[in-house]
Scaffold this motif. Structure first.
Motif, short mmCIF file in Angstrom:
data_model
loop_
_atom_site.label_atom_id
_atom_site.label_comp_id
_atom_site.label_asym_id
_atom_site.label_seq_id
_atom_site.Cartn_x
_atom_site.Cartn_y
_atom_site.Cartn_z
N SER A 187 85.23 -45.88 -21.11
CA SER A 187 84.11 -45.27 -21.82
C SER A 187 83.82 -43.86 -21.29
CB SER A 187 82.85 -46.14 -21.67
OG SER A 187 82.48 -46.20 -20.32
N THR A 239 86.87 -43.66 -30.31
CA THR A 239 85.55 -43.35 -29.73
C THR A 239 85.30 -44.14 -28.45
OG1 THR A 239 83.19 -43.11 -30.05
CG2 THR A 239 84.18 -45.03 -31.11
N THR A 253 77.55 -42.00 -24.98
CA THR A 253 77.38 -41.66 -26.38
C THR A 253 78.26 -40.45 -26.70
OG1 THR A 253 75.48 -40.30 -25.75
CG2 THR A 253 74.99 -42.52 -26.54
N ALA A 266 79.23 -41.50 -32.04
CA ALA A 266 78.43 -42.74 -32.12
C ALA A 266 77.38 -42.67 -31.03
CB ALA A 266 79.30 -43.98 -31.93
N GLU A 324 74.43 -48.71 -31.69
CA GLU A 324 75.25 -49.84 -32.11
C GLU A 324 75.44 -49.83 -33.62
OE1 GLU A 324 74.01 -53.53 -30.32
OE2 GLU A 324 74.42 -52.75 -28.30
N ASP A 366 75.92 -47.23 -35.48
CA ASP A 366 77.08 -46.36 -35.75
C ASP A 366 78.38 -47.12 -35.48
OD1 ASP A 366 75.20 -44.35 -36.14
OD2 ASP A 366 75.36 -43.63 -34.06
N LEU A 367 78.37 -47.89 -34.39
CA LEU A 367 79.60 -48.59 -34.00
C LEU A 367 79.91 -49.74 -34.97
CD1 LEU A 367 78.85 -48.26 -30.25
CD2 LEU A 367 80.95 -47.45 -31.35
N GLY A 408 83.35 -49.99 -36.77
CA GLY A 408 84.13 -51.23 -36.68
C GLY A 408 84.59 -51.70 -38.05
N GLY A 457 89.35 -47.11 -28.26
CA GLY A 457 87.95 -46.95 -27.86
C GLY A 457 87.58 -47.85 -26.71
N GLY A 474 82.14 -50.36 -26.98
CA GLY A 474 81.29 -50.11 -28.15
C GLY A 474 82.06 -50.35 -29.44
N LEU A 475 83.30 -49.84 -29.50
CA LEU A 475 84.10 -50.05 -30.70
C LEU A 475 84.48 -51.53 -30.80
CD1 LEU A 475 85.30 -48.72 -33.18
CD2 LEU A 475 87.31 -48.09 -31.83
N GLY A 479 81.74 -53.23 -32.51
CA GLY A 479 81.78 -52.98 -33.96
C GLY A 479 82.84 -53.84 -34.64
#
Ligand code: ATP
Ligand SMILES: O=C(O)[C@@H](O)C(=O)CO
Length: 426
Positions: free
Chosen positions: A87, A116, A125, A202, A205, A207-208, A212, A223, A226-227, A230
């Motif tokens: 990350s 991402t 972020t 992103a 969550e 956005d993710l 996804g 990613g 987070g991805l 998603g």
């Protein structure tokens, strides 16, 4: 077993972080160490995270290893493979995020890969292609002093562009907020410009979840957790896995035995956690200078631990401040010192396991990789979360019998992480 989601993680702590996220979001998940031997019996799962140790190796080696894992996952039904990176985008201008992403995309027939590292739960972020770590631009965060890959540029389009043969583009937050159709239109436009990988902003969550959904319709994405969140939620929404978080109780059944902590991470969070541990447990700080000069620091550490371990958990740490790390590296070289120290921490850990340690916490991705390889653990079941990104792991098919481990990414966990981990590992 048909795998709904395949993943290749570039290090072992990152793999357990992702496996934790997938489990929490409804996918029954197993973490394998490399491609499992055909004789290993894996539970019936929705997702497999193949842990590799390819973050800091030569790009061609990383591409070859990821390619093999990709083929193994695809043969077992994985229509989408997530390349799990850090990350904090840990990499250098030589790779390996760009080369591996390109190779996986090409193997899947080309197209554009969404990329991402955003993981809002741990403060990562991405906005206008720039990565923020707890609100600081990447190049001003503690990652600027990382021992193996100091990060000096927060602009990921530029960072990934330097590592890639193809063009790298951006899907910005405004597009993501505008919805699914807007993201697809943007990706089509980028594709027609010859872009092969798109950094996606992103900050939440939501956005993710959007990313996804879109990524799941493509064969490859890159990613962090987070991805993964998603993708897992998109699979659950499609009705192919249940919405309840997968059961972790079985993984955390007590194993007894002795407990130890080994740290090779020099990240700011680990340094704080060691300071706090010093108040309640015996902590040995390895003399890394002596170790690199070849004196018998490993034997001394093993003897020190041997005298104390039957009274309670002990901590052995190579970790040092950024100044000390850079002094050592300028004398012995970055790779040579890292490798020698990882070998030392792995040797100490495996000796302690031979003396009856069944519960082991390891801090640092490279350090965890070296240790888990030395212990020859084939795979892990995912237990409950200790801190965001760090689950309890239970070995599968381990020659030394069942063990509980926690593989802590350098920057993860609160100040009392070590005590918190041991409290959950009985
Ligand atoms: N005192 C030291 N001097 C120089 N290098 C060190 C020292 N102590 C540890 N190292 C090396 O620093 C590297 C730390 O990397 P590692 O991946 O284990 O931790 P991290 O980067 O904090 O964790 P993560 O990859 O999970 O974020 C290892 O190669 C380790 O051997
Ligand atoms: O994504 C992260 O930050 C972690 O899972 C990791 O990969 C650190 O090694």
């Amino acid at each position: 077993m048909t795998i709904l989601l395949g993943s290749i993680a570039d290090d072992y702590t990152g793999a357990s972080d992702l496996a934790n996220t997938l489990t929490k979001n409804g996918l029954r998940t197993v973490q394998t160490v490399g491609i499992p031997d055909p004789s290993l019996v894996l539970p019936d799962v929705n997702a497999v995270v193949v842990s590799l140790k390819i973050r800091s190796v030569a790009a061609d080696e990383a591409v070859a290893a990821a390619g093999k894992a990709d083929r193994w996952l695809r043969q077992r039904g994985a229509a989408h493979v997530l390349y799990k990176i850090c990350s904090t985008f840990d990499s250098t201008d030589q790779g390996n995020i760009g080369p591996v992403t390109e190779a996986l995309s090409q193997a899947a027939g080309g197209g554009i890969a969404l990329v991402t590292p955003a993981f809002p739960e741990t403060g990562r972020t991405v906005y206008l292609g720039h990565l923020f770590v707890n609100g600081q631009p990447l190049d001003e965060s503690p990652l600027k002093d990382h021992p193996l890959n100091p990060m000096h540029d927060a602009n990921l389009v530029r960072v990934m562009g330097r590592q890639s043969q193809g063009k790298v583009g951006l899907v910005d937050l405004a597009t993501i907020t505008a919805g699914h159709a807007a993201v697809k239109t943007r990706l089509d436009a980028l594709r027609s410009e010859g872009v092969t990988a798109a950094i996606a902003d992103a900050t939440s969550e939501r956005d993710l979840e959007m990313l996804g959904e879109v990524a799941l319709q493509t064969p490859v994405s890159t990613g962090a957790s987070g991805l993964g969140l998603g993708l897992a939620r998109a699979i659950v929404r499609s009705g192919r896995a249940s919405a309840a978080s997968a059961d972790t109780a079985d993984a955390v059944r007590p194993v007894g035995g002795l407990a130890a902590i080994v740290a090779g991470s020099c990240s700011a969070a680990t340094l704080r956690q060691l300071e706090v541990a010093e108040r309640s447990m015996p902590v040995l700080r390895l003399d890394t200078e002596k170790l690199l000069r070849g004196s018998d620091e490993i034997a001394a550490a093993i003897a020190w631990a041997g005298e104390r371990i039957s009274d309670g958990p002990v901590v052995i740490a190579a970790s040092a401040s950024a100044e000390m790390v850079s002094r050592l590296q300028s004398q012995y070289g970055r790779e040579a010192s890292g490798h020698a120290i990882e070998t030392a921490t792995a040797t100490v850990a495996s000796d302690l396991v031979a003396r009856g340690v069944k519960r082991l916490v390891v801090a640092g991705g490279e350090t965890s990789g070296a240790t888990v390889d030395r212990l020859a653990i084939p795979a892990f079941l995912i237990g409950p979360e200790i801190a965001p990104g760090v689950p309890v792991l239970r070995t599968i098919g381990n020659a030394q019998g069942d063990m509980l481990l926690a593989l802590k990414s350098g920057n993860f966990g609160g100040d009392d992480f070590f005590a918190a981990a041991l409290a959950m590992m009985r």
